[in-house]
Scaffold this active site. Structure first.
Site, PDB file in Angstrom:
ATOM      1  N   HIS A  50       0.840  -1.206   0.000  1.00 19.92           N
ATOM      2  CA  HIS A  50       0.000   0.000   0.000  1.00 19.92           C
ATOM      3  C   HIS A  50       0.877   1.258   0.000  1.00 19.92           C
ATOM      4  CE1 HIS A  50       1.133   0.663   4.130  1.00 19.92           C
ATOM      5  NE2 HIS A  50       0.908  -0.619   4.352  1.00 19.92           N
ATOM      6  N   GLY A  51       0.269   2.392  -0.297  1.00 19.92           N
ATOM      7  CA  GLY A  51       1.014   3.653  -0.346  1.00 19.92           C
ATOM      8  C   GLY A  51       1.191   4.282   1.034  1.00 19.92           C
TER       9      GLY A  51
END
Ligand SMILES: *[C@@H]1O[C@H](CO)[C@@H](O)[C@H](O)[C@H]1NC(C)=O
Ligand SMILES: *[C@@H]1O[C@H](CO)[C@@H](O)[C@H](O)[C@H]1NC(C)=O
Ligand SMILES: *[C@@H]1O[C@H](CO)[C@@H](O)[C@H](O)[C@H]1NC(C)=O
Ligand SMILES: *[C@@H]1O[C@H](CO)[C@@H](O)[C@H](O)[C@H]1NC(C)=O
Ligand SMILES: *[C@@H]1O[C@H](CO)[C@@H](O)[C@H](O)[C@H]1NC(C)=O
Length: 455
Positions: free
Chosen positions: A89-90
């Site tokens: 994920h970011g």
């Protein structure tokens, strides 16, 4: 830009926005916000809390650039037939547990007679409900990665494959992963100037397998002694020195600074940078040597909890490993029978905890000597550096090529080629890769490796 990020970040919390403006109006913050100094000198030591741009510096100037000099390609007669991308994920907010540590440390610092620019004006704006959520920068991480992957693999990520249902998206159920996947999808649509239906499949058995591996949970996750080396390093002379230096910088007595304090301060410096792009006053509390010690503490934790420290750590990813090779086998079968490839691109979004065990299972980033609490100096040039391996939006790319001589495979991590350990060919034949991992392909059975032996 920053205003937008923070307003989104604070959601409906009015007081948070107010304290943010109080913080931003401090003159020292503005003066340090120039282009070059907005990057903390210690930004490359943030480990799993580091930004992706730190591993590919050319992205700082152009976030959509691809650098082909970092990638090995097979001969020009080959063509790409499949891509599997396993992506973290970011950029996200801290978790509730770490927000609490930050809050407590801020209280300690507020008490100090400060002599450091900007620190006394800083207002705590992180709130419990932010708990690990994706921030705007994290959405950008995935939108931009999607656009770069279009540039890397134009024959696989294109309008035809997207509208033909040959691109699959899978994610862990955590909101930061689901939202990253949505942002990735937006990046694909923007990059290809197309709007199509694209389902997102939530699959925790695959992307959060570690929760479901009973033996891992019992022997490592819920077992304090499994992380003994991490605990010992927190009591090491190196860490003591970091705490004392920080106490000196804050004019506080030594006992008031603990290993939790230095961790919280390090998080504050890292989060203010990755979320707000600020070189915050917290970063002054560390020099480069301190940051290297903090990085090592983080790497030790990853090593013992997710990597080579315990065998079950990597074995817990057997299910993801088999999922990958089943798909690659299917692609090879389709090529061999002259069928079209039904799955051109598979994107799987998960966690650092998803990627590290899989990379470990593949024998990647393995140092000759284990990381321990007592060999910090010796490990100065280690390959196991979590900031290089799993920053936000870290990605493992597995590419299959159809070549005149057969199918070839390449591995890239964070858009840079990796050699398959033990194979000399930079883009080896797929059959040789399968031979290399034959023991795992013939075993590594999730049910048996994760079973708890109660006898
Ligand atoms: C690509 O990467 C190489 C090696 O790290 C670097 O020297 C070069 O400057 C990069 N190219 C661009 C266009 O940034
Ligand atoms: C702040 O200082 C006071 C008085 O010296 C002390 O009693 C209190 O425990 C301190 N608070 C923190 C959070 O360190
Ligand atoms: C504040 O910092 C400056 C420069 O580091 C130093 O010269 C000065 O003595 C410090 N003052 C106090 C009260 O600690
Ligand atoms: C992220 O995803 C959740 C549900 O998965 C959604 O409720 C939320 O609005 C999204 N956006 C943010 C900023 O978290
Ligand atoms: C906990 O970890 C230690 C060290 O790896 C190991 O010796 C012990 O067997 C583990 N305990 C359990 C309950 O698995």
């Amino acid at each position: 830009m920053v205003k937008q990020v923070v307003t989104t970040a604070c959601f409906v919390l009015f007081h948070c926005i107010v304290s943010y403006w109080a913080f931003m109006s401090s003159p020292s913050i503005h003066s340090s916000a120039s282009k070059t100094s907005s990057i903390p000198a210690i930004a490359s030591y943030f480990g799993t809390k580091g930004r992706y741009e730190e591993v590919n510096k050319y992205l700082i100037d152009d976030i959509l650039a691809i650098n082909t000099s970092l990638v090995n390609l097979p001969s020009p007669e080959c063509r790409e037939v499949h891509l599997t991308a396993i992506i973290r994920h970011g950029t996200r907010f801290p978790t509730t547990k770490n927000i609490e540590k930050m809050r407590q440390f801020h209280m300690v610092v507020r008490n100090a007679s400060l002599n450091l620019s900007g620190l006394s004006e800083w207002k705590m704006w992180y709130t419990q409900d932010m708990d690990g959520r994706l921030v705007e920068k994290g959405r950008e991480d995935h939108r931009h990665l999607a656009q770069r992957l279009i540039a890397w693999f134009p024959s696989l990520l294109n309008r035809e494959s997207l509208s033909g249902g040959r691109v699959k998206l899978v994610t862990s159920s955590k909101h930061r992963c689901v939202n990253s996947t949505i942002a990735f999808k937006e990046g694909l649509m923007t990059g290809l100037h197309i709007a199509v239906e694209l389902d997102i499949d939530v699959n925790d058995a695959l992307m959060r397998y570690f929760d479901q591996c009973e033996r891992f949970v019992k022997e490592v996750e819920n077992n304090k002694s499994a992380l003994e080396e991490v605990k010992r390093f927190n009591e090491s002379p190196e860490m003591k020195r970091v705490m004392e230096k920080m106490a000196d910088r804050l004019n506080l007595p030594y006992p008031s600074i603990t290993d939790d304090s230095v961790e919280a301060a390090f998080y504050l410096c890292a989060y203010e940078f990755t979320i707000l792009s600020l070189n915050s006053p917290w970063c002054q509390l560390f020099d480069e040597v301190d940051a290297q010690v903090m990085e090592y503490a983080n790497d030790l934790k990853q090593y013992w909890k997710r990597s080579y420290g315990h065998e079950i750590n990597s074995k817990s990813s057997c299910i993801l490993f088999h999922d990958l090779f089943h798909r690659l086998d299917r692609v090879v079968d389709q090529i061999n029978s002259e069928d079209s490839v039904s799955e051109a691109v598979t994107v799987q979004v998960g966690h650092a905890e998803t990627l590290i065990p899989l990379l470990t299972l593949l024998d990647l980033f393995k140092d000759d000597v284990p990381l321990t609490s007592s060999n910090f100096a010796e490990q100065r040039n280690r390959v196991f550096r979590s900031g290089q391996i799993v920053p936000y939006a870290a990605n493992l790319l597995v590419v299959l090529y159809k070549c005149p001589e057969g199918t070839r495979m390449s591995l890239r991590l964070n858009e840079k080629s990796l050699d398959v350990p033990g194979l000399a060919d930079p883009v080896p034949m797929y059959e040789d890769v399968k031979k290399r991992y034959s023991t795992l392909l013939g075993g590594c059975d999730q049910e048996s490796v994760c079973k708890v032996n109660n006898s």
